[in-house]
Scaffold this active site. Structure first.
Site, short mmCIF file in Angstrom:
data_model
loop_
_atom_site.label_atom_id
_atom_site.label_comp_id
_atom_site.label_asym_id
_atom_site.label_seq_id
_atom_site.Cartn_x
_atom_site.Cartn_y
_atom_site.Cartn_z
N HIS A 1 -8.55 -2.04 15.79
CA HIS A 1 -8.64 -3.13 14.73
C HIS A 1 -8.01 -2.81 13.44
CE1 HIS A 1 -10.36 -6.26 12.48
NE2 HIS A 1 -11.00 -5.60 11.69
N ASP B 1 21.72 -11.53 -0.49
CA ASP B 1 20.86 -10.88 0.73
C ASP B 1 20.20 -9.74 0.06
OD1 ASP B 1 19.86 -9.80 3.11
OD2 ASP B 1 21.53 -10.68 4.04
N TRP C 1 -9.66 4.60 12.52
CA TRP C 1 -8.21 4.26 11.75
C TRP C 1 -7.64 5.47 10.89
CZ3 TRP C 1 -5.87 3.34 6.87
CH2 TRP C 1 -6.50 3.18 5.76
N SER D 1 9.91 2.70 9.41
CA SER D 1 10.16 1.35 9.16
C SER D 1 9.87 1.03 7.78
CB SER D 1 9.37 0.54 10.20
OG SER D 1 9.30 -0.84 9.57
N SER D 2 8.82 1.46 7.16
CA SER D 2 8.30 1.29 5.87
C SER D 2 9.04 2.10 4.90
CB SER D 2 6.61 1.61 5.65
OG SER D 2 6.13 0.92 6.78
N HIS E 1 -4.97 6.23 -0.26
CA HIS E 1 -5.46 5.32 -1.33
C HIS E 1 -4.11 4.68 -1.85
CE1 HIS E 1 -8.69 3.87 -3.37
NE2 HIS E 1 -8.03 3.55 -4.50
N GLU F 1 -2.07 3.74 -0.04
CA GLU F 1 -1.92 2.67 0.93
C GLU F 1 -2.83 1.46 0.49
OE1 GLU F 1 -0.19 2.06 3.35
OE2 GLU F 1 -1.10 0.60 4.61
N TYR G 1 -3.58 0.23 -2.45
CA TYR G 1 -2.76 -0.73 -3.35
C TYR G 1 -1.42 -1.32 -2.88
CZ TYR G 1 -6.11 1.08 -6.36
OH TYR G 1 -7.46 1.31 -6.75
N SER H 1 -0.21 -14.25 -8.58
CA SER H 1 0.31 -14.50 -10.02
C SER H 1 1.58 -15.60 -9.87
CB SER H 1 0.81 -13.02 -10.55
OG SER H 1 -0.28 -12.15 -10.41
N HIS I 1 -12.39 10.24 -3.83
CA HIS I 1 -13.48 9.47 -3.90
C HIS I 1 -13.99 9.13 -2.36
CE1 HIS I 1 -11.25 5.60 -4.79
NE2 HIS I 1 -11.36 5.63 -3.46
N HIS I 2 -12.91 9.07 -1.42
CA HIS I 2 -13.22 8.83 -0.02
C HIS I 2 -13.89 10.05 0.74
CE1 HIS I 2 -10.59 5.16 0.42
NE2 HIS I 2 -9.82 5.82 -0.56
N THR J 1 -7.29 -3.45 -13.20
CA THR J 1 -7.49 -4.13 -12.08
C THR J 1 -8.49 -5.53 -12.68
OG1 THR J 1 -7.68 -2.58 -10.70
CG2 THR J 1 -8.28 -4.68 -9.73
N LYS K 1 -6.06 -7.73 -15.02
CA LYS K 1 -5.40 -8.84 -14.14
C LYS K 1 -6.46 -9.70 -13.96
CE LYS K 1 -1.73 -6.42 -11.87
NZ LYS K 1 -0.85 -6.62 -10.52
N ARG L 1 -21.73 2.81 10.40
CA ARG L 1 -20.36 2.29 11.03
C ARG L 1 -20.05 3.03 12.15
NH1 ARG L 1 -15.78 3.74 6.47
NH2 ARG L 1 -14.55 2.27 8.05
#
Lengths: 197, 108, 596
Positions: C59, C88, C132, C162-163, C246, C248, C250, C261, C295-296, C321, C324, C443
């Site tokens: 998931h 293009d 994950w 790919s990315s 991290h 990721e 963002y 926006s 922080h993780h 943040t 914004k 969890r």
């Protein structure tokens, strides 16, 4: 439909820079993080192996110094190749391209000899942390050299076929960027892994 | 477009390439030399880092043309490079305990 | 059919990304529903513990890498070239390569559900099951002997390629293919956020690639990168993973911020409040996103100095943040607001993201985090930012740009049903998780005791999850209905300010009959200084060169999963076949005549 009118390089770009070259610099930037992570890991695990052989038992400085010299010289050949292609001197362009690839092959040969010797002396990837970090770091670099050699030989064959000329100077320049980047990575590896034990 | 052409193709001459190569060879000889001279052992690490940084800079500036090329390429390369160096320094601090108050004794 | 397989048109690739990612999104959603069924009651028996591990791992992995990132990529592909006035992307074939690698990587990962019998196990037995973020050393061969983790680490390496390829492509596209006069500070905010995202991708993905390569060597070649007994530390994995992980976060949220926006100014009929500040905040978030990863890892016990540094940087990142958020609210303030579905989702995004952001700040503090880490509180947080944030933002984008992409407007009444069901559903599903976590439910456990006192809250959460499922059925019905009966869209159904609205819906293959020249930040609106631009003529004044298709990107892409099959099946020759296919693809690609 319109391609007869102008060569591909005449495309309008908003920064006036070649798109391929820009993409390639971004790729090199990305590679900095790849090698940065590998070198960080090497440094973080330095001195944490619980069994030998340790770096000072096994690293052969004279041998690797020759390899380093070889790779530096290949970078010189590469810029000479670019200069030759840019001024349309394809005779020397071919010679320098081939020499660059040849020196790259010599470097790879040296790495094969080095790895084989290490395995004989009892250092494999599963021996200790030095083995893990050393083989993955220098192996990743070696894989980059191998790709570069293939690339250079391709250009050389294209030149022999007469399909590489001053109009393709940008292709040679980009190949050079790759090759020199692989060279500067080795400059760092040589210092961090071999000389600072 | 005209001035871009100039900027993109203002590559050094063969003469410069050869002189840079000479400098690279001398620096490499110095590196290996320093490694073998016992007197340098106390300052080996900083000396070697400076020497290899010099080689790095020479190749980047002249062989990869960043000195004369568009500054944007320097940014595309330099920003991730700084990031990589920053990450490396941070990880070394984290693993060698300098950020943990455990001092040099407890790595990790 | 052939024209879709060989396409290099950014619009077609955008649609391929959309449909592929949407199917993966539904798959990830079904996995979530099974998880919620299992947890609906204490001591549940819907699935076994082993299946449950695979469900939550797949998931998370599916939603992050196969749904949210590629759904954003769908808009990068379709919308960014239109917003910058390009025909293009810079490298159309590389773009096709990115898509095929993504598709094959996603299929590779999900094939693990069905191929158990090939590994002498049952169906639904060999899917990844390490979470994950696959913490070492649980992922080592010693503790995870099956092929489960192999699927995960190989699949993620494929997807990373790919990315990365798309990252280089879009950086060059946005910087180098802008229409004349479209200076950087005139770029639409969505395009800006795309640019920042691509820089994060090209710097963050190499780091996880290295971490995954280490894991691969540990599992297949007996290395010891994460083996404690050899002097290594599993913490290295955590650092490498979160150094990627991290940024990721963002990578997942910045595109949604960009979409919002765009949507808010259009439907408030007001320019975005503080454009410059919004753009710089986005850039600052991108930079600061690199300095907060530990922080993780507060629960690791990094020591007071490291904890303080990372707590401070984490709290600081809330500042841009927050900036914004206030800018978005100020954009709405005093605007001539039209309550379209897209605007509902955009405003829903703001509200939900504030909640997710606040719970995020609450675990920026290490003492509080020690109470929250690894509990459902964190699950609540991540779903408020990624579902309430990213998904809401993406749906705002879907309702906003669907007419541009397909030529038909999605139904507004059905859209409103979709929005309210999803908005209520997500709050019912995820808000109780804050309490469930603080009451002590960890969890990643497949069941819990009735004595824990969280049974009712869990049931409520499950009801919410099914409400979300219903809302998605409404959305699918809306898509289906729009296919044939949707109202036909004009060039500009919403009165948008940006370039994509100046051309037909859907745009012709060459996008712009004449490349426009841009003189202001809101080219299609009348401002104090600028008259609105003239839309390009309906028919091009002369022939326009459009690059043809190519098979080679797909051929090259097939090499990667073939190579990945080699370690998985312990078959060396497959590695050579895969490398051969990749090389043939690259050479065919390099030497075929193809003019952009």
């Amino acid at each position: 439909m319109t391609h007869a009118a102008h060569a591909p390089t005449a495309h309008y770009t908003s920064m006036g820079l070649d798109s391929r070259k820009m993409a390639f610099w971004a790729f090199i930037g990305s590679e900095c993080l790849l090698f940065g992570s590998l070198i960080s890991t090497y440094l973080v695990y330095k001195g944490r192996s619980v069994v030998g052989p340790y770096p000072h038992d096994i690293l052969n400085i004279p041998f690797t110094s020759v390899s380093t010299f070889d790779l530096l010289m290949s970078s010189l050949m590469m810029v000479l190749a670019l200069a030759a292609v840019q001024r349309g001197d394809m005779k020397w362009g071919k010679i320098w391209l081939f020499s660059t690839a040849l020196l790259g092959l010599v470097f790879l040969g040296g790495q094969v000899i080095e790895f084989t010797e290490f395995v004989h002396k009892g250092l494999t990837m599963s021996t200790n942390l030095f083995g893990c970090t050393f083989f993955v770091l220098t192996g990743t670099h070696g894989a980059h050299v191998a790709v570069g050699v293939l690339w250079l030989l391709t250009l050389w064959v294209r030149a022999l076929q007469g399909r590489l000329g001053p109009a393709n100077a940008m292709t040679v320049e980009i190949t050079g960027l790759y090759w020199h980047f692989v060279d500067v990575v080795w400059i760092i590896i040589f210092t961090v892994v071999y000389l600072i034990q | 477009m005209a001035d871009t052409e100039v900027r993109e193709h203002a590559h050094p001459t063969v003469d410069v390439y050869l002189r840079v190569a000479a400098a690279l060879v001398i620096l490499t000889v110095l590196e290996v030399g320093v490694f073998y001279v016992p007197a340098f052992h106390g300052v080996l690490v900083p000396v070697l880092l400076v020497l290899s940084a010099a080689k790095f800079a020479l190749v980047i500036m002249f062989y990869m043309h960043l000195k004369a090329d568009n500054k944007f390429f320097t940014f595309l390369f330099g920003a991730p490079l700084l990031l990589a160096v920053g990450v490396m320094v941070a990880l070394l601090f984290l693993f060698y305990g300098a950020l943990t108050l455990r001092g040099a004794a407890g790595a990790g | 059919m052939k024209s879709w397989l060989t396409t290099t048109d950014h619009k077609r690739i955008g649609l391929l990304y959309f449909w592929t990612a949407f199917v993966f999104f539904l798959l990830g959603g079904i996995e979530a529903l099974v998880i919620r069924l299992q947890l609906a009651q204490p001591s549940g028996h819907v699935v076994s513990a082993e299946t449950y591990n695979q469900l939550f791992t797949m998931h998370g992995t599916t939603m992050v890498f196969l749904a949210l990132m590629p759904l954003s990529a769908s808009f990068f592909n379709y919308i960014v070239p239109l917003q910058i006035g390009a025909r293009d992307v810079a490298f159309p074939r590389l773009n096709a390569f990115s898509y095929w690698v993504f598709l094959l990587g996603g299929l590779f990962l999900n094939a693990s559900w069905f191929v158990g019998p090939l590994f002498k196990a049952g169906m639904l037995n060999v899917a990844p099951d390490g979470g994950w973020f696959g913490y070492a050393n649980l992922t080592e061969r010693q503790f995870s002997p099956g092929p489960n983790i192999d699927f995960w680490l190989l699949g993620l390496q494929i997807l990373g390629i790919s990315s990365l390829a798309a990252g280089f492509n879009f950086i060059v596209t946005i910087l180098n293919l802008r229409a004349p006069g479209l200076k950087l500070m005139r770029l639409p905010v969505f395009t800006w956020m795309t640019l920042v995202t691509q820089f994060l991708i090209i710097t963050a993905f190499p780091v996880i690639t290295v971490g995954l390569v280490f894991l691969m060597f540990d599992r297949f070649f007996g290395a010891h990168f994460y083996v404690h007994g050899a002097g290594a530390t599993p913490l290295l994995w955590q650092h490498l993973f979160w150094l990627f992980g991290h940024p990721e976060v963002y990578i997942l949220i910045l595109p949604a911020m960009g979409i919002v926006s765009e949507v808010l100014p259009t439907f408030a009929r007001k320019p975005l409040f503080g454009y410059t500040v919004v753009v710089y905040s986005g850039i600052l978030i991108g930079f600061m996103g690199w300095g907060v990863w530990s922080h993780h890892m507060f629960a690791v016990g990094l020591g007071p100095i490291a904890d303080s540094v990372f707590a401070a940087t984490t709290m600081l990142i809330a500042v841009p943040t927050g900036v914004k958020i206030f800018n978005w609210i100020a954009t709405l303030w005093g605007g001539d607001i039209r309550g379209t579905t897209a605007l509902h989702f955009a405003v829903g995004f703001i509200a939900m993201f504030i909640i997710g952001g606040l719970s995020g700040v609450s675990h920026a503090s290490p003492p509080a985090d020690l109470q929250q880490t690894d509990t459902y509180y964190v699950v609540a947080h991540i779903h408020y930012v990624l579902f309430g944030g990213t998904i809401m933002g993406l749906f705002a984008g879907i309702y906003y740009w669907w007419p541009k992409m397909t030529g038909r407007l999605l139904s507004e009444p059905l859209g409103k049903w979709h929005f309210w069901l999803q908005f209520i559903g997500m709050n019912v599903a995820f808000f109780p998780m804050h309490f469930i976590g603080l009451l002590g439910m960890p969890r990643r456990i497949y069941t819990y005791s009735p004595d824990l006192g969280v049974s009712d809250l869990n049931l409520v959460s499950t009801v919410g999850a099914f409400l979300i499922a219903v809302s998605l059925l409404v959305f699918i019905a809306n898509l289906w209905r729009t296919r044939s009966r949707g109202e036909t869209a004009s060039n500009d159904p919403w009165g948008g300010a940006t370039l994509e609205w100046s051309i037909p819906s859907p745009p012709p293959v060459y996008n712009f009959s004449v490349i426009p020249t841009i003189t202001s930040r809101l080219p299609r609106w009348r401002t104090e200084l600028h008259a609105p631009m003239q839309d390009p003529p309906a028919t091009p004044p002369g022939p326009i060169h459009v690059p043809g298709g190519s098979w080679w990107p797909m051929v090259a892409a097939f090499g990667l999963p073939l190579m990945a099959l080699a370690p998985l099946t312990h078959t060396l020759w497959l590695a050579f076949v895969g490398a051969g296919v990749l090389i043939v693809g690259i050479y065919g690609w390099a030497f075929e005549p193809f003019e952009v």
